[in-house]
Write a protein that holds these residues in place. Sequence first.
Motif, PDB file in Angstrom:
ATOM      1  N   PRO A 249     -29.056  -0.431 -23.307  1.00  0.00           N
ATOM      2  CA  PRO A 249     -27.701  -0.785 -23.295  1.00  0.00           C
ATOM      3  C   PRO A 249     -26.815   0.482 -22.755  1.00  0.00           C
ATOM      4  CG  PRO A 249     -28.561  -1.059 -25.488  1.00  0.00           C
ATOM      5  CD  PRO A 249     -29.623  -0.303 -24.551  1.00  0.00           C
ATOM      6  N   SER A 250     -25.744  -0.270 -21.706  1.00  0.00           N
ATOM      7  CA  SER A 250     -25.149   0.853 -21.058  1.00  0.00           C
ATOM      8  C   SER A 250     -23.757   1.375 -21.679  1.00  0.00           C
ATOM      9  CB  SER A 250     -24.819   0.546 -19.582  1.00  0.00           C
ATOM     10  OG  SER A 250     -26.222  -0.014 -18.921  1.00  0.00           O
ATOM     11  N   GLY A 251     -23.501   2.412 -21.995  1.00  0.00           N
ATOM     12  CA  GLY A 251     -22.296   3.285 -22.623  1.00  0.00           C
ATOM     13  C   GLY A 251     -21.178   2.977 -21.487  1.00  0.00           C
ATOM     14  N   LEU A 252     -21.591   3.146 -20.102  1.00  0.00           N
ATOM     15  CA  LEU A 252     -20.602   2.898 -19.009  1.00  0.00           C
ATOM     16  C   LEU A 252     -21.163   2.334 -17.969  1.00  0.00           C
ATOM     17  CD1 LEU A 252     -18.106   4.368 -17.861  1.00  0.00           C
ATOM     18  CD2 LEU A 252     -19.432   6.063 -17.154  1.00  0.00           C
ATOM     19  N   ILE A 253     -20.260   1.259 -17.112  1.00  0.00           N
ATOM     20  CA  ILE A 253     -20.900   0.629 -15.976  1.00  0.00           C
ATOM     21  C   ILE A 253     -19.919   1.023 -15.026  1.00  0.00           C
ATOM     22  CG2 ILE A 253     -21.054  -1.584 -14.883  1.00  0.00           C
ATOM     23  CD1 ILE A 253     -21.751  -2.723 -17.653  1.00  0.00           C
ATOM     24  N   LEU A 254     -20.346   1.495 -13.970  1.00  0.00           N
ATOM     25  CA  LEU A 254     -19.686   2.091 -12.555  1.00  0.00           C
ATOM     26  C   LEU A 254     -19.771   1.006 -11.423  1.00  0.00           C
ATOM     27  CD1 LEU A 254     -20.464   5.764 -12.736  1.00  0.00           C
ATOM     28  CD2 LEU A 254     -18.268   4.676 -13.351  1.00  0.00           C
ATOM     29  N   PRO A 255     -18.710   0.789 -10.678  1.00  0.00           N
ATOM     30  CA  PRO A 255     -18.738  -0.195  -9.553  1.00  0.00           C
ATOM     31  C   PRO A 255     -19.952   0.179  -8.498  1.00  0.00           C
ATOM     32  CG  PRO A 255     -16.947   1.164  -9.382  1.00  0.00           C
ATOM     33  CD  PRO A 255     -17.531   1.542 -10.766  1.00  0.00           C
ATOM     34  N   ALA A 256     -20.345  -0.583  -7.793  1.00  0.00           N
ATOM     35  CA  ALA A 256     -21.143  -0.103  -6.481  1.00  0.00           C
ATOM     36  C   ALA A 256     -20.397   0.495  -5.560  1.00  0.00           C
ATOM     37  CB  ALA A 256     -21.748  -1.472  -6.075  1.00  0.00           C
TER      38      ALA A 256
ATOM     39  N   VAL B 157     -12.392  -2.863  -8.166  1.00  0.00           N
ATOM     40  CA  VAL B 157     -12.596  -1.764  -9.235  1.00  0.00           C
ATOM     41  C   VAL B 157     -10.926  -1.570 -10.167  1.00  0.00           C
ATOM     42  CG1 VAL B 157     -12.320   0.861  -9.311  1.00  0.00           C
ATOM     43  CG2 VAL B 157     -13.840  -0.322  -7.946  1.00  0.00           C
ATOM     44  N   ARG B 158      -9.981  -2.267  -9.526  1.00  0.00           N
ATOM     45  CA  ARG B 158      -8.707  -2.413 -10.126  1.00  0.00           C
ATOM     46  C   ARG B 158      -9.049  -3.256 -11.359  1.00  0.00           C
ATOM     47  NH1 ARG B 158      -4.947  -3.572  -6.174  1.00  0.00           N
ATOM     48  NH2 ARG B 158      -4.421  -1.479  -5.956  1.00  0.00           N
ATOM     49  N   LYS B 159      -9.703  -4.308 -11.474  1.00  0.00           N
ATOM     50  CA  LYS B 159      -9.891  -5.108 -12.526  1.00  0.00           C
ATOM     51  C   LYS B 159     -11.040  -4.754 -13.389  1.00  0.00           C
ATOM     52  CE  LYS B 159      -9.397  -9.164  -9.228  1.00  0.00           C
ATOM     53  NZ  LYS B 159     -10.184 -10.187  -8.460  1.00  0.00           N
ATOM     54  N   MET B 160     -11.702  -3.441 -12.756  1.00  0.00           N
ATOM     55  CA  MET B 160     -12.628  -2.913 -13.986  1.00  0.00           C
ATOM     56  C   MET B 160     -12.001  -1.914 -15.058  1.00  0.00           C
ATOM     57  SD  MET B 160     -16.239  -2.183 -11.862  1.00  0.00           S
ATOM     58  CE  MET B 160     -17.091  -1.703 -13.188  1.00  0.00           C
ATOM     59  N   LEU B 161     -10.836  -1.303 -14.341  1.00  0.00           N
ATOM     60  CA  LEU B 161     -10.264  -0.177 -14.942  1.00  0.00           C
ATOM     61  C   LEU B 161      -9.484  -0.542 -16.127  1.00  0.00           C
ATOM     62  CD1 LEU B 161      -8.686   1.585 -11.751  1.00  0.00           C
ATOM     63  CD2 LEU B 161     -10.354   2.301 -13.249  1.00  0.00           C
ATOM     64  N   HIS B 162      -9.632   0.405 -16.947  1.00  0.00           N
ATOM     65  CA  HIS B 162      -8.829   0.228 -18.225  1.00  0.00           C
ATOM     66  C   HIS B 162      -7.633   1.101 -18.213  1.00  0.00           C
ATOM     67  CE1 HIS B 162     -11.989  -2.206 -20.242  1.00  0.00           C
ATOM     68  NE2 HIS B 162     -12.833  -1.208 -19.803  1.00  0.00           N
ATOM     69  N   ASP B 163      -6.817   1.315 -19.078  1.00  0.00           N
ATOM     70  CA  ASP B 163      -5.579   2.177 -18.858  1.00  0.00           C
ATOM     71  C   ASP B 163      -6.155   3.492 -18.792  1.00  0.00           C
ATOM     72  OD1 ASP B 163      -3.887  -0.002 -19.269  1.00  0.00           O
ATOM     73  OD2 ASP B 163      -3.652   0.409 -21.422  1.00  0.00           O
ATOM     74  N   ASP B 164      -7.232   4.132 -19.123  1.00  0.00           N
ATOM     75  CA  ASP B 164      -7.811   5.212 -19.225  1.00  0.00           C
ATOM     76  C   ASP B 164      -8.895   5.701 -18.184  1.00  0.00           C
ATOM     77  OD1 ASP B 164      -9.439   3.849 -20.583  1.00  0.00           O
ATOM     78  OD2 ASP B 164      -9.801   5.637 -22.236  1.00  0.00           O
ATOM     79  N   GLY B 165      -9.127   4.488 -17.248  1.00  0.00           N
ATOM     80  CA  GLY B 165      -9.968   4.795 -15.988  1.00  0.00           C
ATOM     81  C   GLY B 165     -11.367   4.128 -16.552  1.00  0.00           C
ATOM     82  N   LEU B 166     -12.308   4.580 -15.567  1.00  0.00           N
ATOM     83  CA  LEU B 166     -13.741   4.023 -15.978  1.00  0.00           C
ATOM     84  C   LEU B 166     -14.513   4.713 -16.922  1.00  0.00           C
ATOM     85  CD1 LEU B 166     -14.606   3.771 -12.296  1.00  0.00           C
ATOM     86  CD2 LEU B 166     -14.314   1.665 -13.874  1.00  0.00           C
ATOM     87  N   ILE B 167     -14.341   6.054 -16.976  1.00  0.00           N
ATOM     88  CA  ILE B 167     -15.005   6.579 -18.083  1.00  0.00           C
ATOM     89  C   ILE B 167     -14.057   7.270 -19.198  1.00  0.00           C
ATOM     90  CG2 ILE B 167     -16.058   9.145 -18.443  1.00  0.00           C
ATOM     91  CD1 ILE B 167     -16.690   9.162 -15.234  1.00  0.00           C
ATOM     92  N   PRO B 168     -14.315   6.634 -20.512  1.00  0.00           N
ATOM     93  CA  PRO B 168     -13.632   7.069 -21.782  1.00  0.00           C
ATOM     94  C   PRO B 168     -13.533   8.554 -21.973  1.00  0.00           C
ATOM     95  CG  PRO B 168     -15.985   5.976 -22.241  1.00  0.00           C
ATOM     96  CD  PRO B 168     -15.772   6.019 -20.735  1.00  0.00           C
ATOM     97  N   GLY B 169     -12.346   8.960 -22.214  1.00  0.00           N
ATOM     98  CA  GLY B 169     -12.218  10.099 -22.347  1.00  0.00           C
ATOM     99  C   GLY B 169     -12.494  10.853 -23.742  1.00  0.00           C
TER     100      GLY B 169
END
Length: 92
Positions: A65-72, A80-92
Motif C-alpha cells: 500500500p502506498s502512503g504517497l502517489i507521485l505523478p509520472a 498534476v493540478r487534479k492530483m493536488l490537495h490544498d497542501d500539495g502532494l506530500i502531506p506535511g
Amino acid sequence: MIVRIMGEGQVELDDAHLAELNTLDDELLTAVESGDEEGFRRTLGALLDGVRRLGRPLPDATLEPSGLILPAADATLDEVRKMLHDDGLIPG
C-alpha cells in the motif's frame, strides 16, 4: 513510507526525508497554481529525482500500500493540478 511514482514503481522512503522533499512540493504547488510550465517541469523532475535518490526501490513483484502517489515524469500541469490537495502532494 512507501511512495509510488506512477508508471515506475514503488520506493521505500524514510520519513526523515519528507521535510526535504516538502520544500520541492511547495515549489511545485506554487508553479501549478501560477501555471508556470517551466517551473512545474523543473520542480517535478527535482521532486522525483529526490525520491529516487533518497529512497530504496522495491522489487517489481512487490506491491505494498502506498502512503504517497507521485505523478509520472511526463505528467502534464493539468494532470498534476487534479492530483493536488490544498497542501500539495506530500502531506506535511
